[in-house]
Design a protein around this motif. Structure first.
Motif: not given
Ligand code: BZD
Length: 831
Positions: A167-168, A607-608, A611
């Motif tokens: 994750y970021q 963001k997803m 991931k």
């Protein structure tokens, strides 16, 4: 004269290694109070930079003096972002002192590269828009234009991205923790910037109704200057970055009342204006602090421009003759009402005269057609923060709407669309409309994008003011994006065709003839290999991961956004994985897929994607069946400095946005120049890259802008595409069913839902089959290295058009009216 002063004055600013060494030692001692025995690397770096600054100062002063004496027309580039990155290499390249400084460092016991790497990136931008501003400064100085950048000295630039469990995570970018030796603070250049208060009418001596902006609160803007040297031409221009500081007189009353802590807290509040860069690109978030930042930049810059102007000229009506102001996107468009306010309220001009000056002086660049990115400030916010400006905007709008009526008759819908103020539940000011009405030129950033703005978002305006719209296709500076970042290739090119390409990039065409020169081609391909190995060493050292340098380096680096379709490359990576699993003995062309890029902190889908890319990468990289065949890797904290390492190492450049959505792109140009083959859609500047390199030397796939429109009109159903392509369906099912994230199988449902039930707005599924085919073409071409490197060389040789020198010449000629200044007597004649 004291001995210290005389020693300082004796600091030599020679261009030879010995005097450079002497200056570095002198700065260690007299600027930093240390010496070569005790200094640490940071201190050594600082004295190196101070020694470079010594070598810029004379030219810096002389350049400004010359502009003053010759009353040169000044170009002001106002931008909320300048993504300038590191400055040391660039300054040395432009001063032609790389070798001397290298030797000086070595003689003093330091490795130049190590010292260079101490510098933090000045990451004062989000992406393309900010980097473009930086390339433009380099080109303006190189072309000898009196071009100045004006921006904000954010304490915190774009956040630092870390990856935790895929994750970021965002961390503050404390780039000024130890200060920066590049910036000179100028306490003598400080302006009050006013906010709040109210607009008060009064009648002047001549009986005219006028307005005063009263009861305001203010903060000070303090100038910090960074020198911008041109390429070996003695020109040093300036980037002025404003820092917010509180007024000195602040709250003496509070002190008297013993409210010391409150007074200090107020200082903090004032200084917050320049605290942090907003990390959103392409999405408008109407926060008051951002509006304050925008006005802070505009107000301080206009005050500075006019102060300077008045020192040299008497009549403000000549402003457009001596000054051109370019607004980088709508962010500085408050310049329209602010210049009007100054001219009317402070200088006493009437409306018509003020308007004429304003429109002729200003121009504005549009960087996007995405509606969610367009700035719309709530009227209520402006009324509170900038009441006089709002009043002026209403007046501009009233007069403009009258003109619309004159032009188009009573077309209510058109009037509604064109109004600067949009009515409705929350009336707001449309900053793009303000920019078109209040400036003399509006430019798009690539040919396709300019056509699109004329046909779509600004169609009504184009019909009314066709002469205002112009195209200025973006460009990149060849100094940073070839000479500096890819020294081996730059040296090879120079040894073959001379070094005129550095300032005349189209001279690279001479390389066209080299495609059949076996010896040259060997060197050209060896350099690519060397660059890949250099990148692999970096990745190994920093991540402990071993890149397969025999594989195709397939790179997508840019902000993470649905329209840029990182998801499509991720799906391709997963599909390749499935293919290799199902066909363990089938031959495959090895590939290493590399991603890097930041997602806006509030952009959940982007963001997803990060991931997902990391989950897919884990699957691939931990499967021994993939060895020597497929890798996938996400590099964290993408930056200008990282781009400088990645781009020279790329075989394939991914430019795969949904057609019509990427205004231009500039990464596409950097990759092509460094000999990567583009796989891309007919979007933004890809279209023009194709025209330049030739159809056979770029791999184009997918829907065109018209195709996208047609498909939407005829009723797109992503389910059909999902069901029609087995490999695609398999990957989407895997993403949906937790194949890449078994411990959390529903994690990626937001992604698969948007693709299927959400009907895939960005048309990933629609374009995927064509994309997969295009990737096969990449494989086939790469399997024939001779062919591959010919294509690569044609890319290097034929992208001269995309030098920002060309872009800036076009602005100078068609927008700024200063073509007579271009290269005047300053042309670089070779080293
Ligand atoms: O500008 C980009 C476009 O997306 C690119 O296609 C284009 O090449 C470059 C340069 O013209 N736009 C941005 O980078 N925009 C932003 O970063 C941004 C920043 C703040 C607010 C809104 C947009």
């Amino acid at each position: 004269m004291s001995t210290t002063t005389s020693k300082k004055l004796n600091v030599k600013t020679g261009m030879d290694t010995e005097s450079i060494k002497a200056d570095i030692l002198s700065h260690l001692r007299y600027s930093l109070a240390t010496d070569i025995e005790t200094a640490n690397k940071k201190e050594f770096y600082k004295s190196v930079v101070l020694s470079v600054m010594d070598r810029l100062h004379d030219s810096w002063l002389n350049t400004q003096k010359e502009y003053r004496e010759k009353k040169t027309k000044k170009i002001y580039y106002i931008s909320m972002e300048f993504l300038i990155g590191r400055l040391l290499d660039n300054a040395l390249v432009n001063l032609n002192l790389e070798q001397e400084f290298r030797d000086a460092c070595k003689d003093l016991g330091y490795d130049y590269e190590e010292i260079r790497d101490i510098e933090n990136d000045a990451a004062l931008g989000n992406g393309g828009l900010g980097r473009l501003a930086a390339c433009f400064l380099d080109s303006m100085a190189t072309l000898g234009l009196a071009g100045f950048g004006y921006g904000i000295k954010y304490d915190y630039g774009i956040f630092k991205q870390k990856i935790h469990d895929g994750y970021q995570i965002e961390r503050p970018d404390d780039w000024l923790r130890f200060g920066t030796p590049w910036a000179t603070t100028r306490p003598s250049v400080m302006y009050p910037v006013r906010f709040y208060g109210r607009s008060v009418p009064y009648t002047d001596e001549d009986g005219h109704l006028r307005f005063k902006w009263e009861n305001t609160q203010h903060v000070y803007a303090l100038a910090n200057d960074i020198p911008m040297p041109g390429f070996r031409n003695g020109v040093v221009n300036n980037l002025r970055l404003w820092k917010a500081t509180s007024p000195k007189s602040l709250d003496l009353t509070s002190f008297n009342q013993g409210e010391y802590i409150n007074a200090v807290r107020d200082i903090e509040l004032h200084e917050n204006i320049s605290r942090v860069l907003y990390p959103n690109d392409k999405i408008f978030v109407g926060q008051e602090l951002r509006l304050k930042q925008e006005y802070f930049l505009v107000s301080s810059t206009l005050q500075d421009i006019l102060r300077e102007y008045k020192q040299q000229h008497d009549d403000l009506r000549d402003l457009p003759k001596y000054v051109a102001i370019q607004c980088n996107d709508t962010h500085p468009n408050l310049a329209v009402p602010d210049l009007m306010r100054i001219l009317m309220d402070e200088e006493g001009f009437d409306w018509e005269t003020s308007w004429d000056i304003t429109v002729k002086t200003l121009s504005y660049t549009n960087h996007t057609v995405l509606p969610e990115a367009l700035e719309k400030w709530p009227v209520s916010m402006l009324r509170n923060l900038l009441p006089r400006h709002l009043q002026i905007i209403y007046e501009i709008n009233k007069r403009f709407i009258n003109k619309v009526h004159e032009h188009f008759g009573d077309d209510v819908n058109r009037v509604r669309r064109m109004s600067i103020i949009s009515e409705g539940e929350q009336p707001s000011v449309q900053m793009a409309n303000l920019g078109i009405v209040g400036t003399h030129k509006v430019n798009g950033v690539a040919a396709l994008h300019t056509d699109l703005i004329k046909k779509t978002i600004f169609r009504d305006f184009f019909e009314m003011y066709p002469e205002r719209f112009t195209n200025k296709t973006n460009g990149i500076t060849p100094r940073r994006w070839l000479k500096q970042c890819n020294k081996p290739l730059a040296d090879l090119i120079t040894s073959e065709i001379g070094d005129s390409w550095i300032t005349h990039l189209s001279d690279l065409r001479k390389l066209d003839d080299k495609v059949n020169d076996k010896k040259f081609m060997k060197k050209y391909s060896d350099i690519k290999q060397q660059n890949k190995e250099r990148l692999a060493a970096y990745v190994k050292e920093n991540y402990g991961f071993e890149l397969n340098t025999k594989a195709i380096f397939d790179i997508q680096i840019k902000r993470i956004h649905e329209y840029k379709r990182q998801l499509m490359l991720a799906i391709y990576a997963a599909a390749q994985y499935n293919y290799i699993k199902a066909n363990p003995d089938a031959p495959v062309v090895p590939r290493t897929i590399i991603f890097a890029g930041k997602a806006a902190p509030g952009y959940a889908m982007a963001k997803m994607f990060i991931k997902l890319i990391n989950s897919i990468s884990d699957k691939i990289n931990n499967d021994p069946d993939m060895e020597g065949k497929l890798q996938c890797f996400f590099l964290d904290n993408y930056s200008v400095t990282l781009a400088e390492q990645l781009i020279p190492a790329a075989d394939v450049s991914e430019q795969i946005s949904t057609a019509g959505m990427e205004a231009s792109g500039t990464g596409n140009m950097k990759f092509a120049l460094n000999g990567a083959v583009t796989i891309g859609t007919l979007d933004g500047a890809n279209v023009e890259i194709k025209e330049e390199v030739g159809d056979e030397n770029i791999i184009i796939f997918g829907l065109t802008v018209e195709g996208v429109e047609e498909l939407r009109r005829s009723g797109y159903s992503s389910w059909e595409y999902y069901n029609a392509d087995k490999a695609l369906k398999q990957v989407i099912d895997q993403i949906r069913d937790g194949f890449f994230e078994p411990d959390h199988p529903s994690l990626f449902h937001t992604i698969t839902n948007s693709l299927l039930d959400g009907n895939d707005y960005f048309l990933v599924l629609a374009d995927y089959p064509a994309y997969a085919e295009a990737q096969k073409e990449v494989d086939a071409l790469y399997s024939k290295p001779d062919e591959w490197f010919k294509v690569a060389l044609y890319n290097t040789a034929r992208v001269g058009k995309f030098s920002s020198d060309r872009t800036i010449s076009d602005y100078a000629t068609d927008i700024w009216g200063c073509e007579d200044q271009l290269n005047k007597g300053r042309e670089y004649q070779g080293s």
